[in-house]
Design an enzyme around this catalytic site. Structure first.
Site, PDB file in Angstrom:
ATOM      1  N   GLY A  98     -15.585   3.284   4.162  1.00 19.14           N
ATOM      2  CA  GLY A  98     -14.295   4.021   3.780  1.00 19.14           C
ATOM      3  C   GLY A  98     -13.533   3.586   2.321  1.00 19.14           C
ATOM      4  N   ASP A 147       0.927  -1.177  -0.050  1.00 16.60           N
ATOM      5  CA  ASP A 147       0.172  -0.045   0.091  1.00 16.60           C
ATOM      6  C   ASP A 147       0.698   1.243  -0.015  1.00 16.60           C
ATOM      7  OD1 ASP A 147      -3.155   0.316   1.143  1.00 16.60           O
ATOM      8  OD2 ASP A 147      -1.723   2.142   1.139  1.00 16.60           O
ATOM      9  N   HIS A 177     -10.113  -5.187  -3.366  1.00 12.03           N
ATOM     10  CA  HIS A 177      -8.795  -5.581  -2.993  1.00 12.03           C
ATOM     11  C   HIS A 177      -9.067  -5.860  -1.357  1.00 12.03           C
ATOM     12  CE1 HIS A 177      -9.866  -1.125  -2.425  1.00 12.03           C
ATOM     13  NE2 HIS A 177      -9.327  -1.174  -1.398  1.00 12.03           N
TER      14      HIS A 177
HETATM   15  P1  5GP Z   1      -9.824   1.349   0.363  1.00  6.11           P
HETATM   16  O1  5GP Z   1      -9.725   2.564   1.294  1.00  6.11           O
HETATM   17  O2  5GP Z   1     -10.433   1.613  -0.764  1.00  6.11           O
HETATM   18  O3  5GP Z   1     -10.112   0.098   1.182  1.00  6.11           O
HETATM   19  O4  5GP Z   1      -8.226   1.187   0.108  1.00  6.11           O
HETATM   20  C1  5GP Z   1      -7.498   1.640  -0.937  1.00  6.11           C
HETATM   21  C2  5GP Z   1      -6.276   1.720  -0.378  1.00  6.11           C
HETATM   22  O5  5GP Z   1      -5.269   1.873  -1.645  1.00  6.11           O
HETATM   23  C3  5GP Z   1      -5.543   2.871   0.425  1.00  6.11           C
HETATM   24  O6  5GP Z   1      -4.931   2.127   1.629  1.00  6.11           O
HETATM   25  C4  5GP Z   1      -4.454   3.410  -0.223  1.00  6.11           C
HETATM   26  O7  5GP Z   1      -3.414   4.019   0.387  1.00  6.11           O
HETATM   27  C5  5GP Z   1      -4.055   2.473  -1.406  1.00  6.11           C
HETATM   28  N1  5GP Z   1      -3.743   3.294  -2.581  1.00  6.11           N
HETATM   29  C6  5GP Z   1      -4.453   4.194  -3.116  1.00  6.11           C
HETATM   30  N2  5GP Z   1      -3.520   4.727  -4.337  1.00  6.11           N
HETATM   31  C7  5GP Z   1      -2.634   3.843  -4.504  1.00  6.11           C
HETATM   32  C8  5GP Z   1      -1.510   3.581  -5.431  1.00  6.11           C
HETATM   33  O8  5GP Z   1      -1.556   4.320  -6.369  1.00  6.11           O
HETATM   34  N3  5GP Z   1      -0.521   2.774  -5.159  1.00  6.11           N
HETATM   35  C9  5GP Z   1      -0.785   1.858  -4.115  1.00  6.11           C
HETATM   36  N4  5GP Z   1       0.272   0.904  -4.021  1.00  6.11           N
HETATM   37  N5  5GP Z   1      -1.800   1.833  -3.227  1.00  6.11           N
HETATM   38  C10 5GP Z   1      -2.758   2.885  -3.375  1.00  6.11           C
END
Ligand code: 5GP
Ligand code: ZN
Length: 113
Positions: A92, A29, A99
């Site tokens: 969130g 992440d 994922h």
């Molecule tokens: P969500 O909040 O949708 O469950 O998690 C999305 C996750 O994707 C977050 O923890 C965020 O830090 C991660 N994330 C967002 N953009 C990127 C990116 O460009 N690369 C990586 N490796 N992680 C990302």
């Protein structure tokens, strides 16, 4: 469709990959919430857990097993870790490509915020 994780799967955006197989990739992440924080993403676009069908049964289990394997190679399997899928606004979710978060390497609080 402009999907961030589809672009990472396609190699158009760089990511620190820790796992790849025919169905999914795993990568660190970009904004880690713990010493180990990785994401496991199906290669095929699925927006949220709500969009999984019974045909995705193998894929859903596959993500769990891939994350558990990486937890072991990262050295956090015995101490413990958390696997999380956020679904939609109240949880969130910010990236609408399914994922599984693998979070560990420190003591985690419960219940989550
Ligand atoms: P969500 O909040 O949708 O469950 O998690 C999305 C996750 O994707 C977050 O923890 C965020 O830090 C991660 N994330 C967002 N953009 C990127 C990116 O460009 N690369 C990586 N490796 N992680 C990302
Ligand atoms: Zn996608």
């Amino acid at each position: 469709m402009d999907c961030l994780f589809c672009r990472i799967v396609a190699g158009q955006i760089p990511a620190k990959k820790i796992h790849e197989d025919e169905l999914c990739i795993g990568f660190f992440d970009i904004n880690p919430q713990a010493p180990t924080h990785a994401l496991f993403v199906p290669k095929r676009h699925i927006a949220t857990v709500n969009d999984l069908t019974t045909e995705d049964r193998e894929l859903a289990g596959h993500l769990l097993i891939a994350a558990a394997k990486v937890a072991r190679t990262q050295g956090i399997a015995d101490a413990g870790y958390r696997l999380v899928m956020n679904c939609n606004a109240d949880a969130g979710q910010t990236v609408f490509h399914l994922h599984l978060h693998l979070v560990g390497g420190r003591k985690l609080g419960w219940p989550p915020g």
